[in-house]
Design a protein around this motif. Structure first.
Motif, short mmCIF file in Angstrom:
data_model
loop_
_atom_site.label_atom_id
_atom_site.label_comp_id
_atom_site.label_asym_id
_atom_site.label_seq_id
_atom_site.Cartn_x
_atom_site.Cartn_y
_atom_site.Cartn_z
N ASP A 32 53.72 46.15 43.49
CA ASP A 32 52.84 46.69 44.53
C ASP A 32 51.68 47.46 43.90
O ASP A 32 50.88 48.07 44.59
CB ASP A 32 53.62 47.62 45.47
CG ASP A 32 54.51 46.83 46.42
OD1 ASP A 32 54.41 45.59 46.45
OD2 ASP A 32 55.31 47.45 47.14
N LEU A 33 51.63 47.44 42.60
CA LEU A 33 50.55 48.13 41.88
C LEU A 33 49.52 47.12 41.39
O LEU A 33 49.77 46.41 40.42
CB LEU A 33 51.13 48.87 40.68
CG LEU A 33 51.45 50.35 40.84
CD1 LEU A 33 51.96 50.90 39.52
CD2 LEU A 33 50.23 51.14 41.30
N MET A 34 48.37 47.09 42.04
CA MET A 34 47.33 46.16 41.61
C MET A 34 46.79 46.56 40.23
O MET A 34 46.35 45.72 39.46
CB MET A 34 46.21 46.10 42.65
CG MET A 34 46.64 45.51 43.98
SD MET A 34 47.36 43.85 43.83
CE MET A 34 49.09 44.17 44.20
N SER A 35 46.83 47.84 39.93
CA SER A 35 46.41 48.31 38.60
C SER A 35 47.20 47.60 37.51
O SER A 35 46.66 47.21 36.49
CB SER A 35 46.64 49.81 38.47
OG SER A 35 45.96 50.52 39.46
N ASP A 36 48.50 47.44 37.75
CA ASP A 36 49.35 46.77 36.76
C ASP A 36 49.10 45.26 36.74
O ASP A 36 49.17 44.63 35.69
CB ASP A 36 50.82 47.06 37.03
CG ASP A 36 51.25 48.41 36.46
OD1 ASP A 36 50.40 49.08 35.82
OD2 ASP A 36 52.41 48.80 36.64
N LEU A 38 46.28 43.90 37.20
CA LEU A 38 45.04 43.75 36.42
C LEU A 38 45.27 43.94 34.93
O LEU A 38 44.51 43.46 34.11
CB LEU A 38 44.00 44.76 36.91
CG LEU A 38 43.36 44.43 38.26
CD1 LEU A 38 42.72 45.66 38.87
CD2 LEU A 38 42.34 43.31 38.13
N LEU A 51 52.11 44.57 49.36
CA LEU A 51 50.79 45.04 49.83
C LEU A 51 50.06 43.87 50.47
O LEU A 51 50.09 42.76 49.95
CB LEU A 51 49.95 45.56 48.67
CG LEU A 51 50.28 46.92 48.08
CD1 LEU A 51 49.19 47.32 47.10
CD2 LEU A 51 50.40 47.98 49.15
N ASN A 53 46.63 44.32 51.80
CA ASN A 53 45.22 44.66 52.04
C ASN A 53 44.28 43.71 51.27
O ASN A 53 44.73 42.97 50.38
CB ASN A 53 44.98 46.14 51.67
CG ASN A 53 45.18 46.39 50.20
OD1 ASN A 53 44.46 45.85 49.37
ND2 ASN A 53 46.18 47.21 49.87
N GLN A 55 42.29 44.12 48.95
CA GLN A 55 42.19 44.33 47.51
C GLN A 55 43.22 43.50 46.73
O GLN A 55 43.03 43.22 45.54
CB GLN A 55 42.33 45.82 47.16
CG GLN A 55 41.19 46.68 47.70
CD GLN A 55 39.81 46.09 47.42
OE1 GLN A 55 39.54 45.64 46.32
NE2 GLN A 55 38.95 46.09 48.42
N ARG A 58 41.30 40.34 46.26
CA ARG A 58 40.26 40.56 45.24
C ARG A 58 40.88 40.60 43.85
O ARG A 58 40.34 40.04 42.89
CB ARG A 58 39.51 41.87 45.51
CG ARG A 58 38.58 41.83 46.69
CD ARG A 58 37.46 40.84 46.49
NE ARG A 58 36.47 40.91 47.55
CZ ARG A 58 35.63 39.93 47.84
NH1 ARG A 58 35.64 38.81 47.15
NH2 ARG A 58 34.75 40.06 48.80
N THR A 59 42.01 41.29 43.74
CA THR A 59 42.69 41.38 42.45
C THR A 59 43.09 39.98 41.98
O THR A 59 42.86 39.60 40.82
CB THR A 59 43.94 42.28 42.55
OG1 THR A 59 43.53 43.58 42.98
CG2 THR A 59 44.68 42.39 41.24
N GLU A 61 41.77 37.17 42.86
CA GLU A 61 40.56 36.41 42.53
C GLU A 61 40.12 36.70 41.10
O GLU A 61 39.81 35.79 40.34
CB GLU A 61 39.45 36.79 43.53
CG GLU A 61 38.15 36.05 43.31
CD GLU A 61 36.99 36.64 44.11
OE1 GLU A 61 37.20 37.56 44.92
OE2 GLU A 61 35.86 36.18 43.87
N MET A 62 40.11 37.97 40.74
CA MET A 62 39.66 38.36 39.39
C MET A 62 40.58 37.80 38.31
O MET A 62 40.16 37.46 37.22
CB MET A 62 39.61 39.88 39.25
CG MET A 62 38.61 40.55 40.17
SD MET A 62 36.96 39.86 39.98
CE MET A 62 36.44 39.87 41.68
N ASN A 87 38.70 31.73 48.66
CA ASN A 87 38.84 31.73 47.21
C ASN A 87 39.92 30.77 46.72
O ASN A 87 40.31 30.82 45.56
CB ASN A 87 39.16 33.15 46.72
CG ASN A 87 37.92 34.03 46.76
OD1 ASN A 87 37.02 33.89 45.94
ND2 ASN A 87 37.84 34.91 47.76
N TYR B 50 35.69 44.63 38.03
CA TYR B 50 36.50 45.04 39.17
C TYR B 50 37.07 46.45 38.97
O TYR B 50 37.05 47.28 39.87
CB TYR B 50 37.61 44.02 39.39
CG TYR B 50 38.41 44.24 40.65
CD1 TYR B 50 37.80 44.32 41.89
CD2 TYR B 50 39.79 44.33 40.60
CE1 TYR B 50 38.54 44.50 43.04
CE2 TYR B 50 40.55 44.51 41.75
CZ TYR B 50 39.91 44.60 42.97
OH TYR B 50 40.65 44.78 44.10
N GLY B 107 47.04 50.20 46.15
CA GLY B 107 47.66 49.63 44.94
C GLY B 107 47.02 50.08 43.65
O GLY B 107 47.28 49.52 42.59
#
Lengths: 116, 143
Positions: A32-36, A38, A51, A53, A55, A58-59, A61-62, A87, B50, B107
């Motif tokens: 649930d951590l988009m930071s991780d 990435l 999650l 949302n 983002q 977007r995460t 996609e990147m 996307n 990003y 997140g």
């Protein structure tokens, strides 16, 4: 493992174009951590998350993530689904919790990304 | 190193605007794809863009992001209007975060942003002044 197989294993609903079910998945990452996401995700990975949302999309996609499974019965808003469609990202939704969803896929041979 | 800039693109990033956060990075990724750059390089640049964009949304009063495409390198720059980082060395440590609850709900706020940007960059520099703002420059070598 094909996405359609994942859909069956998790008794999941496909929220995007069914053609995406032919996508092939090499490994998975549950968080649930988009930071991780990435920081740790590699190519051709299935993301399992609670999650929903924009983002998350977007995460994905990147990171060139083409498949996401929403767990715990979470349903994204229409706008989030549209962003995924735009996307080329396939969305599945299952009622399983993250632990169980990951366990079921692992049992069938899918493995996590290596971060070592 | 040549100083010729093949193309540059500027983006304004609003504070707390989670609804459109990521759209600048999405645009940057599409440009780099159109230029036919290798995928691993595009991925690194996308992560950098990003993470920088999310940082502007979460941590600043707003700011700008700029993409410069040079023949031999890609440069991504951000500049914000505050509040500035109290301890830059600490902010670069994995796991250190000052993100608020809203960011965590989305997140983010795991304290991975700046370390991840630095890891994906061939050249990285950051300057910050409390009460003024933060300036970050990330460069990826091409070829």
């Amino acid at each position: 493992m094909k996405l359609k197989e994942i859909k069956e294993i998790l008794d999941a609903e496909c929220l995007t174009d069914e053609a995406c079910l032919e996508y092939e998945v090499e490994h998975a990452f549950g968080s649930d951590l988009m930071s991780d996401v990435l920081a740790f995700v590699d190519d051709n990975t299935l993301l399992l998350t609670g999650l929903v949302n924009p983002q998350v999309i977007r995460t994905a996609e990147m990171m060139d993530i083409k498949q996401i499974v929403f767990v715990r019965g979470k349903q994204p808003a229409e706008g989030t689904i549209r962003l995924a469609q735009a996307n080329g990202i396939a969305l599945l939704a299952t009622r399983e919790i993250l632990f169980t969803a990951c366990g079921k896929l692992y049992e069938k041979g899918l493995r996590g990304v290596s971060i070592l | 190193m040549t100083e010729e800039v093949a193309a540059s693109f500027d983006y304004e990033i609003e504070k707390d605007d989670f609804k459109i956060a990521g759209s600048a990075s999405s645009h940057i990724k599409k440009i780099l794809k159109q230029l036919g750059l290798p995928n691993p390089l595009i991925r690194r640049a996308s992560i950098i863009a990003y993470e920088l964009e999310i940082n502007l949304v979460i941590h600043t009063f707003g700011g700008s992001m700029r993409l410069e495409v040079h023949p031999d390198r890609i440069v991504i720059l951000t500049e914000d209007v505050g509040p500035g980082i109290e301890d830059v060395d600490q902010a670069l440590i994995e796991g250190y975060s000052t993100a608020n609850d809203k960011a965590r709900e989305m997140g983010f706020g795991a304290g991975m942003g700046l370390p991840n940007i630095r890891r994906c960059s061939d050249d990285f520099s950051i300057r910050s002044k409390l009460g003024e703002g933060t300036w970050i420059r990330s460069e990826i070598h091409v070829g």
